[in-house]
Design a protein around this motif. Structure first.
Motif, PDB file in Angstrom:
ATOM      1  N   THR A 258       0.867  -1.081   0.132  1.00  0.00           N
ATOM      2  CA  THR A 258       0.033   0.074  -0.023  1.00  0.00           C
ATOM      3  C   THR A 258       0.915   1.308  -0.039  1.00  0.00           C
ATOM      4  O   THR A 258       1.733   1.199   0.922  1.00  0.00           O
ATOM      5  CB  THR A 258      -1.000  -0.024   1.267  1.00  0.00           C
ATOM      6  OG1 THR A 258      -1.609  -0.991   1.329  1.00  0.00           O
ATOM      7  CG2 THR A 258      -1.888   1.183   1.305  1.00  0.00           C
TER       8      THR A 258
ATOM      9  N   LEU B 173      -1.404   4.777  -6.758  1.00  0.00           N
ATOM     10  CA  LEU B 173      -1.648   3.415  -6.796  1.00  0.00           C
ATOM     11  C   LEU B 173      -1.770   2.888  -8.294  1.00  0.00           C
ATOM     12  O   LEU B 173      -1.284   1.727  -8.577  1.00  0.00           O
ATOM     13  CB  LEU B 173      -3.197   3.322  -6.222  1.00  0.00           C
ATOM     14  CG  LEU B 173      -3.712   2.260  -5.794  1.00  0.00           C
ATOM     15  CD1 LEU B 173      -2.839   1.296  -4.574  1.00  0.00           C
ATOM     16  CD2 LEU B 173      -5.294   2.465  -5.164  1.00  0.00           C
TER      17      LEU B 173
ATOM     18  N   LEU C 152      -9.539   0.825  -1.083  1.00  0.00           N
ATOM     19  CA  LEU C 152      -8.436  -0.030  -1.689  1.00  0.00           C
ATOM     20  C   LEU C 152      -9.037  -0.947  -2.727  1.00  0.00           C
ATOM     21  O   LEU C 152      -8.504  -1.039  -3.866  1.00  0.00           O
ATOM     22  CB  LEU C 152      -7.570  -0.216  -0.910  1.00  0.00           C
ATOM     23  CG  LEU C 152      -6.344   0.658  -0.352  1.00  0.00           C
ATOM     24  CD1 LEU C 152      -5.737   0.159   0.920  1.00  0.00           C
ATOM     25  CD2 LEU C 152      -5.412   1.182  -1.381  1.00  0.00           C
TER      26      LEU C 152
END
Length: 300
Positions: A12, A25, A60
């Motif tokens: 992450t 991301l 996420l």
């Protein structure tokens, strides 16, 4: 309901304040897909799940699935040492359009084998339409999910695979021998990937694939295609790099190398610490002249 051979336990990305770096991301996911990953575990332990809030995890799951689409299976890390919470977040993850669930053995609590069976049963029942992968890692969770217990779990229709990081090849071989043909056994330790495949395992849920994905994928494919000598050569070449990914507590080393590739920053969340400059220098020496091994001579 089957997963592919190479799955990455995705980090992450965080910024210097400790917030999720949402801008980083997409480049990270695209990098993993471009270098051979066919599945992504999101908000697993390599993703520093104990430090993520429920809202962060769900966000996420949604965002990674939005980026990956149908190009890779997105597997939500929903396991904790709290059965009720694991059950609840698994139910919520289903609505995020993900492709599977990963649940680690309950850490610290040291439940009995029967306790673990009921824990995973409740997690699986919370996502009846999705395949569930169990993650057995005694070195971090203290408890070992014994083969007898895992075999009992295969009676639950959507428990379809296990990520094995016990390092016990007698145990792993027993599981492979006695589980149904559809049941997939993955290595949870990069350096054990080829040995595990040699006794009938499927592939790996990898950390090293962040920075050596093409080589990991080639090694796995060469073995599966009946070229064990080529696979073994790649395994030996990759071994120092696999080990370097754990030179400090994971995922700090991988994040340090990903920063060198310009993909994310090296930041972790406490109690994990990011690599120091000296540690980055040490790590770069292992990966010199670059983060990935040349594999052209293995191409047909």
């Amino acid at each position: 309901m089957e997963f592919d051979r190479l799955i990455t336990a995705m980090v992450t990305p965080f910024d210097s304040s400790g917030a999720i770096d949402w801008e980083a991301l997409e480049p990270l996911v695209e990098h993993l897909l471009a270098t051979g990953s066919k599945g992504l575990v999101v908000a697993g332990t390599t993703g520093e799940s104990p430090t993520l809030s429920t809202d962060e995890k769900l966000a996420l799951f949604r965002r990674v699935k939005e980026i990956a689409g149908t190009r890779a299976a997105v597997i939500a890390g929903t396991g904790t040492n709290d059965t009720a919470y694991s059950e609840q977040i698994t139910q919520k993850a289903v609505s995020c359009d993900i492709d599977g669930i990963m649940a680690v053995t309950p850490y610290y609590s040291k439940p009995s084998q029967e306790g673990m069976y009921h824990h995973f049963k409740r997690v699986a029942e919370a996502a009846p339409s999705l395949p569930v992968m169990i993650y057995n890692i005694p070195g971090r969770c203290i408890v070992n999910l014994e083969p007898k217990t895992l075999l009992h779990m295969t009676g639950i229709s959507n428990i379809r695979s296990v990520k094995e990081a016990s390092g016990d090849f007698d145990q792993i071989s027993h599981v492979i021998e006695h589980t149904p043909d559809y049941f997939q056994v993955y290595s949870g330790d990069d350096s054990s990937t080829l040995p595990l495949m040699s006794v009938g395992g499927t592939g790996a849920v990898s950390v090293a694939s962040h920075i050596a994905g093409r080589e990991m994928s080639t090694m796995i494919d060469r073995f599966a295609d009946g070229n064990p000598a080529q696979a073994a050569s790649l395994h030996r070449s990759l071994l120092p790099k696999m080990k370097a990914c754990f030179m400090t507590p994971s995922p700090a080393p991988v994040k340090g190398m990903l920063e060198q590739l310009g993909l994310i920053s090296r930041y972790t969340r406490a109690p994990l610490l990011p690599l120091t400059g000296a540690e980055v220098t040490q790590l770069k020496k292992t990966f010199d002249p670059g983060p990935e091994i040349k594999t052209e001579h293995f191409e047909p």
